[in-house]
Design a protein around this motif. Sequence first.
Motif, PDB file in Angstrom:
ATOM      1  N   ALA B 102       0.833  -1.207   0.000  1.00  0.00           N
ATOM      2  CA  ALA B 102       0.000   0.000   0.000  1.00  0.00           C
ATOM      3  C   ALA B 102       0.866   1.254   0.000  1.00  0.00           C
ATOM      4  O   ALA B 102       0.588   2.212  -0.725  1.00  0.00           O
ATOM      5  N   VAL B 104       3.944   1.550  -1.083  1.00  0.00           N
ATOM      6  CA  VAL B 104       4.606   1.687  -2.385  1.00  0.00           C
ATOM      7  C   VAL B 104       3.619   2.256  -3.405  1.00  0.00           C
ATOM      8  O   VAL B 104       3.979   3.102  -4.230  1.00  0.00           O
ATOM      9  N   GLY B 105       2.352   1.828  -3.317  1.00  0.00           N
ATOM     10  CA  GLY B 105       1.334   2.382  -4.198  1.00  0.00           C
ATOM     11  C   GLY B 105       1.158   3.875  -3.969  1.00  0.00           C
ATOM     12  O   GLY B 105       1.097   4.664  -4.915  1.00  0.00           O
ATOM     13  N   LEU B 106       1.132   4.269  -2.698  1.00  0.00           N
ATOM     14  CA  LEU B 106       1.003   5.692  -2.377  1.00  0.00           C
ATOM     15  C   LEU B 106       2.201   6.466  -2.921  1.00  0.00           C
ATOM     16  O   LEU B 106       2.062   7.567  -3.465  1.00  0.00           O
ATOM     17  N   LEU B 107       3.391   5.863  -2.778  1.00  0.00           N
ATOM     18  CA  LEU B 107       4.609   6.484  -3.315  1.00  0.00           C
ATOM     19  C   LEU B 107       4.463   6.770  -4.800  1.00  0.00           C
ATOM     20  O   LEU B 107       4.736   7.875  -5.278  1.00  0.00           O
ATOM     21  N   LEU B 108       3.981   5.759  -5.525  1.00  0.00           N
ATOM     22  CA  LEU B 108       3.841   5.906  -6.981  1.00  0.00           C
ATOM     23  C   LEU B 108       2.808   6.986  -7.319  1.00  0.00           C
ATOM     24  O   LEU B 108       3.041   7.837  -8.186  1.00  0.00           O
ATOM     25  N   VAL B 109       1.678   6.965  -6.599  1.00  0.00           N
ATOM     26  CA  VAL B 109       0.626   7.958  -6.870  1.00  0.00           C
ATOM     27  C   VAL B 109       1.139   9.367  -6.595  1.00  0.00           C
ATOM     28  O   VAL B 109       1.008  10.272  -7.430  1.00  0.00           O
TER      29      VAL B 109
END
Lengths: 403, 299
Positions: B102, B104-109
Amino acid sequence: MERIVGSRLSVGLSVTAVVAVIVVVLSSSTRLAVALALGVAVLGVGATFVSLTAVRRDHPVATRALISVIVIDLAIFLTFRVSATSNSNVAIGAAMAIVLLGLSFLTGSSGQISLGNGAFMGVGAFTVGIWAEHHPTTPLVAVLVLATLAGALVGLVLGIPATRLRGPYLAGMTLAFAVAFGAILNMFSSWTGGDSGLQLPTAVVAPHWLASFFGPTASSLTTSSAWLADISIVVTGVALFLMANLFASRIGRAMRLVRDNDVAAELVGVSLPRARVIAFTVSAAYAALGGALWTLINNSVSPSTYSFVLSITILSLVVIGGIGTIPGAIMGGIIYAFSTGAISWLTAHLGLNPQGNVASQLDGIIFGGLLVITILFAPLGIAGLVRHGWRWWRRARPTGIVQ
Amino acid sequence: MDAFLTSRNVSDVLGGLASGVIYALVALSLVLIWRSTRMLNFAQGAMAVFATYIGFAILAPSTNYWVSMAVAIVAGLVLGGATERVLVRRLYGKPEINPIVAMVGLLLVLESVAAAIWSTSSRPLATPFSIVDWQLNHKPMALSPFAVYEIVTSLVVMAIVAALFQYTKLGLQLRAAALAPEVSRLLGVRVSRMLTIGWMLSTAVGAVTAVLVASNFFTGLTPSGMDGVFAFGFIAAAIGGLDSPVGAMVSGLALGVVFQFVGDYVNSNAIILVALGMLIVSLMVRPSGVFTRSAQRRV
């Protein structure tokens, strides 16, 4: 009785496999429809003769081999029918599926996660580039095996601490490796070509004997895009077959126990450090194989491809597809193959400037958003949703005897 | 004396401290979250950069540096609190890879959204301090007004965090909620509020860090500018022990100095390799960190 079923089965299997190959060979000619009909008919007859569940139970390896052959054949058949752009997307996506299989195995078998598989891809990709520079005539298979071994070796070195690490530490270490990869390449810039990367000395084309075997009408085979897609698909099929067996093997079962309950696993005699190192090494080797294919497909390798963002993209794909499962990894590869087209379609439909900031970041926003949404609401991804949906369907329509 | 201060080794130590304080701050903000929620915040760098963009890119470029910094810190507080309430809260008690994925997903977003709004090109911040090194007898000293500003600001932030935890009631509650959530809940500590405050604090510390990193003329503000810094900060925190704030800060400073020597005597590409090697060796020898005394996991 047992023996008769067995021999009938092996005959059936070989006939189906042969027919599948024939379908592929004929597909480039006009007799395509006949071949397809023939194949379907034989498959149907075969299916009436043997109970598929029984076959899967008694001959799991043969079944997996057969499924792999059929899937490979069908996919290769498709590569003759689609455009060069689609073929190169298929090739890229199939190679990505291999990487995802590796990461899925790591998570599915040991419950750990790697944020550095993009860098492991880079290891394989640059191994091919460097090797081809010095030995341009090496057979394709040897190059791929070499790249896989290189990835396994690097994975082994980084995986040794994994014997004692748990989740976040291992993820952080692999993240550091992914971030460091550019600097590592730069350090050996006399080999890796620095920022500009490497160009393969000769493009990969189909060998002459194979092209002639398919006849003069199969001209599309000699163009590199279809041939590369075929190579990619075959390698993916082999990787898929090996992975399916590994998942089902004694090692695979031991590893799933490690994931679910490591204390219990140790009690029944599973060596935890060994299981973790094997899982990590296999995932690195698979990533390197995928990267090696990318170098062959692009005919070159550039360090900017193997940035940290690639590692995150790999994670997104495997989570969205369904982490820890084989169908999930394949799904992720398919999504990746079509993502470029889908995103440019979306850009056009939203009326965005294709060269603008928003359009260039759209993939990151979508993948990142999907990653967060998936892990919150459907942690097993598309594969998990399908499985749930299937169970719900079966429960909603009871077919057995009602008690 | 002058010759000593401008010598190669002293220069390396001074330059190393200036980057070491940054790693120490990143490590500190990781430890703050790890201690309270047992999560490694992989989006830490991206959240900090996002807060910095809010402070320095939304306001007019002529806005005072300190006003922008204050806005960035407030943005960090809000972003950290909101992340905990909206995202992190749903991940407690899940398998340990779920929070990693989660975040890492936030990082990408966050990095993609920042790049979509403000582009990937580097944006210089109008730093009120010169980055030109002081001269002693016409030789540079490896210490500039900006480096001193960096070091002083970091030390002030660390002192504030330490004082907060050591001397205030809120700090006591934060520590209690982190160490024994059940007991502190029984004693009337609002544990879930403490977790939110922990994330707010951590992201605010991160925002200061990102402002300092971006204020450096040579780097500027870029959406992915904290990726590398985050990696070093994580390595510092892991070597020092994710449970130990002091350990994380000390190892951050030490790593800064070591890296400066490696960069000077070997080459700058070797730094991250040495860092990776140190991380692997230290995790092999002491998996829970050099400064931690907690019981080791048996299996």
